[in-house]
Scaffold this active site. Structure first.
Site, PDB file in Angstrom:
ATOM      1  N   ARG A   1       0.867  -1.182   0.000  1.00 50.40           N
ATOM      2  CA  ARG A   1       0.000   0.000   0.000  1.00 50.40           C
ATOM      3  C   ARG A   1       0.899   1.225   0.000  1.00 50.40           C
ATOM      4  O   ARG A   1       1.586   1.508   0.988  1.00 50.40           O
ATOM      5  CB  ARG A   1      -0.894  -0.010   1.245  1.00 50.40           C
ATOM      6  CG  ARG A   1      -1.888   1.160   1.306  1.00 50.40           C
ATOM      7  CD  ARG A   1      -2.977   1.021   0.268  1.00 50.40           C
ATOM      8  NE  ARG A   1      -4.145   1.813   0.583  1.00 50.40           N
ATOM      9  CZ  ARG A   1      -4.559   2.874  -0.114  1.00 50.40           C
ATOM     10  NH1 ARG A   1      -3.867   3.269  -1.177  1.00 50.40           N
ATOM     11  NH2 ARG A   1      -5.653   3.518   0.226  1.00 50.40           N
ATOM     12  N   GLY A   2       0.903   1.947  -1.102  1.00 48.50           N
ATOM     13  CA  GLY A   2       1.845   3.035  -1.294  1.00 48.50           C
ATOM     14  C   GLY A   2       1.868   4.084  -0.191  1.00 48.50           C
ATOM     15  O   GLY A   2       2.935   4.481   0.265  1.00 48.50           O
TER      16      GLY A   2
ATOM     17  N   GLU B   1      -3.902  -7.451  -6.652  1.00 44.48           N
ATOM     18  CA  GLU B   1      -2.562  -8.008  -6.848  1.00 44.48           C
ATOM     19  C   GLU B   1      -2.365  -9.255  -5.982  1.00 44.48           C
ATOM     20  O   GLU B   1      -1.807 -10.258  -6.444  1.00 44.48           O
ATOM     21  CB  GLU B   1      -1.506  -6.958  -6.501  1.00 44.48           C
ATOM     22  CG  GLU B   1      -1.443  -5.803  -7.486  1.00 44.48           C
ATOM     23  CD  GLU B   1      -0.575  -4.658  -6.994  1.00 44.48           C
ATOM     24  OE1 GLU B   1      -0.540  -3.610  -7.659  1.00 44.48           O
ATOM     25  OE2 GLU B   1       0.073  -4.807  -5.926  1.00 44.48           O
TER      26      GLU B   1
END
Length: 201
Positions: A39-40, A106
């Site tokens: 999670r960026g 993903e």
């Protein structure tokens, strides 16, 4: 000691993980050794970015969206093939992970592709991870994401507290886990190839 470990890792990577032939740009998304699912907003500038750089310096080929993609690339057109063609997945779970459709997609694709995945629980416990229905996912997507999350939660992984944890120790432990899994996968693939050759004879 750390220099000796790094040297050993590089030699090991050269022997067992280098591609059989050069990768041509025209063949689509390049193969990667490790796909880093994260999670960026939680980990891009910390664990995910540091782990990517650490693995890259050892001669491995990690995939991290901010490092491996360029402006103009289609998200699914670049990420999905990279997941399908990677050797190993690293899923970095964090407090805001389950809020992201892309993270869950993903992860589900890694599991559906039967990739080995190393979970890293960063500032979050496995029991805290659950798919929340905000009314934006279909029932099929919720089931898919929930299944993938449960698969990851019941896989042995690493835990890390970003406030109190030992960053250097964690990076070394994560790198060791990645290399050991890659070597095991390489050995399994070599064994399968040998079996096929014997059967053909």
């Amino acid at each position: 000691m750390q220099q000796r470990c790094a040297s050993s890792a590089k030699n090991l990577c050269r022997k067992t993980l280098q591609p059989r032939a050069p990768i041509r740009p025209t063949m689509g998304p390049p193969l990667c050794d490790i796909f880093i699912n994260h999670r960026g907003i939680d980990t891009k500038r910390t664990i995910a970015g540091l782990l990517h750089d650490h693995l890259f310096r050892l001669g491995l080929r990690p995939f991290l969206d901010s490092m491996s993609m360029k402006p103009g690339d289609k998200l699914f057109g670049k990420i999905d093939p990279s997941i399908r063609r990677c050797k190993l997945g690293v899923a970095i779970f964090s407090p805001n992970y389950c809020d992201s459709y892309f993270c869950l997609h993903e992860l589900a694709l890694l599991m559906e592709s039967k990739k080995r995945v190393i979970p890293i629980f960063c500032d979050v416990k496995p029991s805290q991870l659950r798919v929340v229905d905000f009314g934006t996912h279909s029932a099929e997507q919720l089931q898919r994401f929930g299944w993938a999350l449960e698969e990851a939660k019941y896989t042995v992984g690493l835990t890390f507290d970003t406030l109190e944890g030992d960053w250097s120790g964690f990076l070394n432990a994560a790198t060791d886990a990645v290399i050991k899994n890659l070597v095991e996968l390489e050995a399994e693939n070599s064994s399968k190839k040998t079996t096929y050759i014997v059967q053909d004879l």
